[in-house]
Design a protein around this motif. Structure first.
Motif, PDB file in Angstrom:
ATOM      1  N   PHE A   5       1.570  -8.996  -6.034  1.00 53.39           N
ATOM      2  CA  PHE A   5       0.914  -9.382  -4.738  1.00 53.39           C
ATOM      3  C   PHE A   5       1.744 -10.321  -3.814  1.00 53.39           C
ATOM      4  O   PHE A   5       2.321 -11.242  -4.303  1.00 53.39           O
ATOM      5  N   PRO A   6       1.940  -9.838  -2.703  1.00 53.77           N
ATOM      6  CA  PRO A   6       1.376  -8.873  -1.820  1.00 53.77           C
ATOM      7  C   PRO A   6       1.978  -7.566  -1.911  1.00 53.77           C
ATOM      8  O   PRO A   6       1.679  -6.755  -1.068  1.00 53.77           O
ATOM      9  N   LEU A   7       3.042  -7.371  -2.458  1.00 61.51           N
ATOM     10  CA  LEU A   7       3.858  -6.135  -2.244  1.00 61.51           C
ATOM     11  C   LEU A   7       3.222  -4.908  -2.643  1.00 61.51           C
ATOM     12  O   LEU A   7       3.046  -3.902  -1.971  1.00 61.51           O
ATOM     13  N   ILE A   8       2.463  -4.811  -3.750  1.00 64.11           N
ATOM     14  CA  ILE A   8       1.711  -3.640  -4.319  1.00 64.11           C
ATOM     15  C   ILE A   8       0.405  -3.315  -3.345  1.00 64.11           C
ATOM     16  O   ILE A   8       0.492  -2.109  -3.012  1.00 64.11           O
ATOM     17  N   PRO A   9      -0.185  -4.195  -3.041  1.00 62.58           N
ATOM     18  CA  PRO A   9      -1.246  -3.592  -2.076  1.00 62.58           C
ATOM     19  C   PRO A   9      -0.724  -3.374  -0.789  1.00 62.58           C
ATOM     20  O   PRO A   9      -1.201  -2.354  -0.081  1.00 62.58           O
ATOM     21  N   LEU A  10       0.412  -3.833  -0.095  1.00 63.54           N
ATOM     22  CA  LEU A  10       1.204  -3.229   1.036  1.00 63.54           C
ATOM     23  C   LEU A  10       1.733  -2.188   0.946  1.00 63.54           C
ATOM     24  O   LEU A  10       1.577  -1.040   1.902  1.00 63.54           O
ATOM     25  N   ALA A  11       2.503  -1.695  -0.221  1.00 65.71           N
ATOM     26  CA  ALA A  11       2.824  -0.526  -0.751  1.00 65.71           C
ATOM     27  C   ALA A  11       1.742   0.606  -0.606  1.00 65.71           C
ATOM     28  O   ALA A  11       2.129   1.753  -0.393  1.00 65.71           O
ATOM     29  N   ASP A  12       0.592   0.092  -1.384  1.00 67.18           N
ATOM     30  CA  ASP A  12      -0.484   1.091  -1.548  1.00 67.18           C
ATOM     31  C   ASP A  12      -0.859   1.561   0.110  1.00 67.18           C
ATOM     32  O   ASP A  12      -1.117   2.628   0.146  1.00 67.18           O
ATOM     33  N   ARG A  13      -1.025   0.721   0.985  1.00 69.09           N
ATOM     34  CA  ARG A  13      -1.445   0.989   2.105  1.00 69.09           C
ATOM     35  C   ARG A  13      -0.566   1.925   2.994  1.00 69.09           C
ATOM     36  O   ARG A  13      -0.759   3.012   3.554  1.00 69.09           O
ATOM     37  N   ILE A  14       0.862   1.816   2.825  1.00 65.96           N
ATOM     38  CA  ILE A  14       1.868   2.349   3.341  1.00 65.96           C
ATOM     39  C   ILE A  14       1.921   3.850   2.760  1.00 65.96           C
ATOM     40  O   ILE A  14       1.947   5.029   3.553  1.00 65.96           O
ATOM     41  N   ASN A  15       1.704   3.917   1.452  1.00 65.98           N
ATOM     42  CA  ASN A  15       1.741   5.327   0.699  1.00 65.98           C
ATOM     43  C   ASN A  15       0.509   6.275   1.205  1.00 65.98           C
ATOM     44  O   ASN A  15       0.554   7.633   1.179  1.00 65.98           O
ATOM     45  N   ARG A  16      -0.680   5.415   1.415  1.00 67.80           N
ATOM     46  CA  ARG A  16      -1.769   6.178   1.626  1.00 67.80           C
ATOM     47  C   ARG A  16      -1.444   7.034   3.023  1.00 67.80           C
ATOM     48  O   ARG A  16      -2.088   8.073   3.335  1.00 67.80           O
ATOM     49  N   LYS A  17      -1.017   6.199   4.021  1.00 67.95           N
ATOM     50  CA  LYS A  17      -0.412   6.871   5.202  1.00 67.95           C
ATOM     51  C   LYS A  17       0.629   7.910   5.319  1.00 67.95           C
ATOM     52  O   LYS A  17       0.633   8.883   5.753  1.00 67.95           O
ATOM     53  N   LYS A  18       1.620   7.506   4.381  1.00 72.69           N
ATOM     54  CA  LYS A  18       2.922   8.456   4.369  1.00 72.69           C
ATOM     55  C   LYS A  18       2.694   9.599   3.444  1.00 72.69           C
ATOM     56  O   LYS A  18       3.040  10.787   3.928  1.00 72.69           O
ATOM     57  N   ALA A  19       2.275   9.265   2.305  1.00 74.10           N
ATOM     58  CA  ALA A  19       2.135  10.353   1.109  1.00 74.10           C
ATOM     59  C   ALA A  19       0.861  10.766   0.928  1.00 74.10           C
ATOM     60  O   ALA A  19       0.609  11.971   0.323  1.00 74.10           O
ATOM     61  N   GLY A  20      -0.164  10.205   1.518  1.00 71.64           N
ATOM     62  CA  GLY A  20      -1.465  11.006   1.385  1.00 71.64           C
ATOM     63  C   GLY A  20      -2.369  10.299   0.102  1.00 71.64           C
ATOM     64  O   GLY A  20      -3.343  10.985  -0.245  1.00 71.64           O
ATOM     65  N   TYR A  21      -1.792   9.521  -0.706  1.00 77.76           N
ATOM     66  CA  TYR A  21      -2.630   8.907  -1.741  1.00 77.76           C
ATOM     67  C   TYR A  21      -2.351   7.528  -2.182  1.00 77.76           C
ATOM     68  O   TYR A  21      -1.095   6.887  -1.739  1.00 77.76           O
ATOM     69  N   GLY A  22      -3.219   6.877  -2.679  1.00 77.53           N
ATOM     70  CA  GLY A  22      -3.195   5.583  -3.284  1.00 77.53           C
ATOM     71  C   GLY A  22      -2.419   5.392  -4.420  1.00 77.53           C
ATOM     72  O   GLY A  22      -2.563   6.385  -5.185  1.00 77.53           O
ATOM     73  N   LEU A  23      -1.935   4.145  -4.821  1.00 76.49           N
ATOM     74  CA  LEU A  23      -0.954   4.074  -6.158  1.00 76.49           C
ATOM     75  C   LEU A  23      -2.019   4.127  -7.031  1.00 76.49           C
ATOM     76  O   LEU A  23      -1.643   3.986  -8.308  1.00 76.49           O
TER      77      LEU A  23
END
Length: 314
Positions: free
Chosen positions: A219-237
């Motif tokens: 924290f907070p890297l993983i929650p932030l990366a999760d948000r980015i990935n949902r937007k960019k790649a279309g799925y949550g971590l």
């Protein structure tokens, strides 16, 4: 007081900017094809592959001498996906193999190719999305690849016939892919799954790597990366977690892991085994690091495959 508040705001903004920068750095080099590096993955895995090079060179030469061809299909989201198909004896037995992170099909199954082809299997070595000759910029970590895997299963049924008997075999990220596939409605031709050093979910393996290799908090890297990935790649971590998906599994599974795996901890295998709803066998290779089990003890690995497949494939 005003100066103190201003200073606090500046410090908070600087801290937020630093966290955002660090997150972006780790995200790009982990999730984007253009920034992920095979050499870095091999170093992080902790396995000394140089000791196995003579065997791997010999096996690769034999494998590449066997009849094979490039095959292609389109993913549901429009990516052109590549595989290498070995017809073998062209019988009804077939194995579809899924490689690990930053690798490719023709690399991860150099050792096992001789086992499968000499046992009469057709063999399809898949390049997962954003790997090898397959299209894609964002890596799927099994969460997206499981749907591509279903496409490849249908392709194999079309090639081998309606009476095909298909085995799914995955290594590392590929292992998570095939386990996540067990939570989907698999065709009856899929008879079993072999998982070698699977992780449970991207979030959990990234958290482990941050803690063990970079000594950083999640924290907070993983929650932030999760948000980015949902937007960019279309799925949550943690949108897809192998330990959850296997609760719906019906086909038999052979779960393999090395007890000296520092990249994907062996404990993840235990969690997946406990949750696996279908018939299951667990084989732990003592002294083996990440993806090293076959090379550590080929005879024991092949014996485990013999025992597993003889009960599910005729």
């Amino acid at each position: 007081m005003g100066k103190v508040l201003t200073g606090a705001v500046i410090l908070a903004a600087a801290a937020a900017a630093a966290v955002a920068g660090i997150t972006a750095y780790f995200y790009k080099r982990t999730m984007k094809r253009s920034r992920a590096r095979t050499e870095r993955t091999m170093k992080m895995s902790g396995t000394d592959w140089t000791q196995y090079m003579p065997m791997m060179r010999e096996r690769r030469a034999w494998m590449e001498a066997q009849p094979h061809e490039d095959v292609w299909l389109r993913s549901k989201d429009g990516l052109k996906l590549h595989g290498t198909y070995f017809p073998g004896e062209e019988g009804k037995k077939a194995v579809i193999c899924f490689h690990g992170y930053t690798s490719r099909g023709m690399d991860d199954y150099v050792g096992l190719s001789a086992y499968y082809l000499k046992h009469g299997f057709r063999m399809l070595l898949v390049d997962e999305r954003a790997h090898g000759d397959s299209e894609g910029e964002y890596i799927g970590f099994g969460c997206l690849d499981r749907f591509d895997g279903m496409q490849w299963v249908r392709w194999m049924i079309g090639k081998a016939g309606r009476d095909a008997e298909i085995l799914l075999h995955g290594t590392s990220m590929g292992a998570s892919t095939v386990l996540m596939m067990t939570g989907l409605l698999l065709p009856g031709q899929v008879k079993g799954v072999v998982s070698d050093c699977a992780f449970t979910s991207p979030r959990e393996v990234f958290t482990h790597v941050l803690h063990s290799m970079y000594h950083m908090p999640a924290f907070p890297l993983i929650p932030l990366a999760d948000r980015i990935n949902r937007k960019k790649a279309g799925y949550g971590l943690d949108t897809c977690n192998a330990a959850r998906e296997v609760r719906r599994a019906k086909i038999p599974a052979l779960l393999i892991h090395g007890d000296r795996d520092t990249f994907v901890p062996c404990g993840m295998c235990d969690v997946i085994y406990e949750n696996y709803a279908g018939p299951k066998t667990k084989k732990i290779f003592h002294g083996a690091g990440h993806a090293e089990s076959y090379y550590k003890d080929p005879a024991a690995y092949e014996q485990a495959l013999d025992t597993f497949t003889e009960g599910i494939i005729k």
